[in-house]
Design an enzyme around this catalytic site. Structure first.
Site, PDB file in Angstrom:
ATOM      1  N   ASP A  30      -3.506 -36.935 -21.521  1.00 19.30           N
ATOM      2  CA  ASP A  30      -5.086 -37.239 -21.330  1.00 19.30           C
ATOM      3  C   ASP A  30      -5.697 -36.421 -22.294  1.00 19.30           C
ATOM      4  OD1 ASP A  30      -6.724 -38.616 -18.485  1.00 19.30           O
ATOM      5  OD2 ASP A  30      -7.792 -37.535 -20.134  1.00 19.30           O
ATOM      6  N   ILE A  31      -6.846 -37.100 -22.936  1.00 21.56           N
ATOM      7  CA  ILE A  31      -7.699 -36.533 -23.821  1.00 21.56           C
ATOM      8  C   ILE A  31      -8.627 -35.592 -23.221  1.00 21.56           C
ATOM      9  CG2 ILE A  31      -9.660 -38.339 -23.725  1.00 21.56           C
ATOM     10  CD1 ILE A  31      -9.270 -38.318 -26.867  1.00 21.56           C
ATOM     11  N   GLU A  95     -12.301 -45.974 -15.447  1.00 19.73           N
ATOM     12  CA  GLU A  95     -12.904 -46.099 -16.873  1.00 19.73           C
ATOM     13  C   GLU A  95     -12.087 -46.994 -17.655  1.00 19.73           C
ATOM     14  OE1 GLU A  95     -13.581 -42.047 -18.587  1.00 19.73           O
ATOM     15  OE2 GLU A  95     -14.224 -41.398 -16.760  1.00 19.73           O
ATOM     16  N   HIS A 100      -2.818 -47.410 -15.058  1.00 20.58           N
ATOM     17  CA  HIS A 100      -2.283 -46.097 -15.491  1.00 20.58           C
ATOM     18  C   HIS A 100      -2.218 -45.066 -14.591  1.00 20.58           C
ATOM     19  CE1 HIS A 100      -6.554 -45.812 -16.212  1.00 20.58           C
ATOM     20  NE2 HIS A 100      -6.572 -44.609 -15.805  1.00 20.58           N
ATOM     21  N   HIS A 102      -2.264 -41.206 -13.539  1.00 19.86           N
ATOM     22  CA  HIS A 102      -2.496 -39.774 -13.587  1.00 19.86           C
ATOM     23  C   HIS A 102      -1.407 -38.922 -13.144  1.00 19.86           C
ATOM     24  CE1 HIS A 102      -6.773 -40.456 -14.734  1.00 19.86           C
ATOM     25  NE2 HIS A 102      -6.576 -41.558 -14.267  1.00 19.86           N
TER      26      HIS A 102
END
Ligand code: 5GP
Ligand code: ZN
Length: 115
Positions: A30-31, A95, A100, A102
């Site tokens: 994750d960014i 968002e 997806h 996490h």
């Protein structure tokens, strides 16, 4: 989908730290990590969220959940434990409208709920 950020990562149009990839799924960090380890596990098919899953996706989802264990091992958090979270829709704070999981760990997570 051409304007989807995760499709762009899947198509290598934008960079990501890819942890694992096969014909069905991709996993990348994750960014904006919310834990020491925060990796996203993403089906390559563009599915907007959990509500769009169909019967035909059962093998894909089974594959992804089993691979999550392997990805946790790659990230070194299988033994210490981890959390898998899927946000769906507005109230979850989702968002990115490409489903997806996490994968969070690497430290005690407490009540962290990834939002
Ligand atoms: P959501 O809120 O949809 O469940 O989670 C979306 C996640 O994608 C967020 O944790 C966010 O930091 C991450 N994210 C958004 N854009 C990018 C990106 O361009 N690259 C990566 N690696 N992660 C992203
Ligand atoms: Zn997409």
């Amino acid at each position: 989908m051409s304007d989807c950020i995760f499709c762009k990562i899947i198509n290598k149009e934008i960079p990501a730290n890819i942890v694992y990839e096969d014909e069905l799924i991709i996993a990348f960090d994750d960014i904006a990590p919310q834990a020491k380890v925060h990796t996203l596990i993403v089906p390559k098919e563009h599915i907007p969220n959990n509500l769009y899953l169909e019967g035909r996706h059962k093998p894909l989802i089974g594959h992804l959940i089993l691979k999550a264990n392997e990805i946790a091992k790659i990230k070194g958090i299988a033994e210490t434990g981890f959390r898998l979270i899927v946000n769906t829709g507005k109230d979850s704070g989702q968002e990115v409208p490409h489903i997806h999981w996490h994968l969070l760990g690497g430290e005690p997570l407490g009540r962290l709920i990834c939002k």
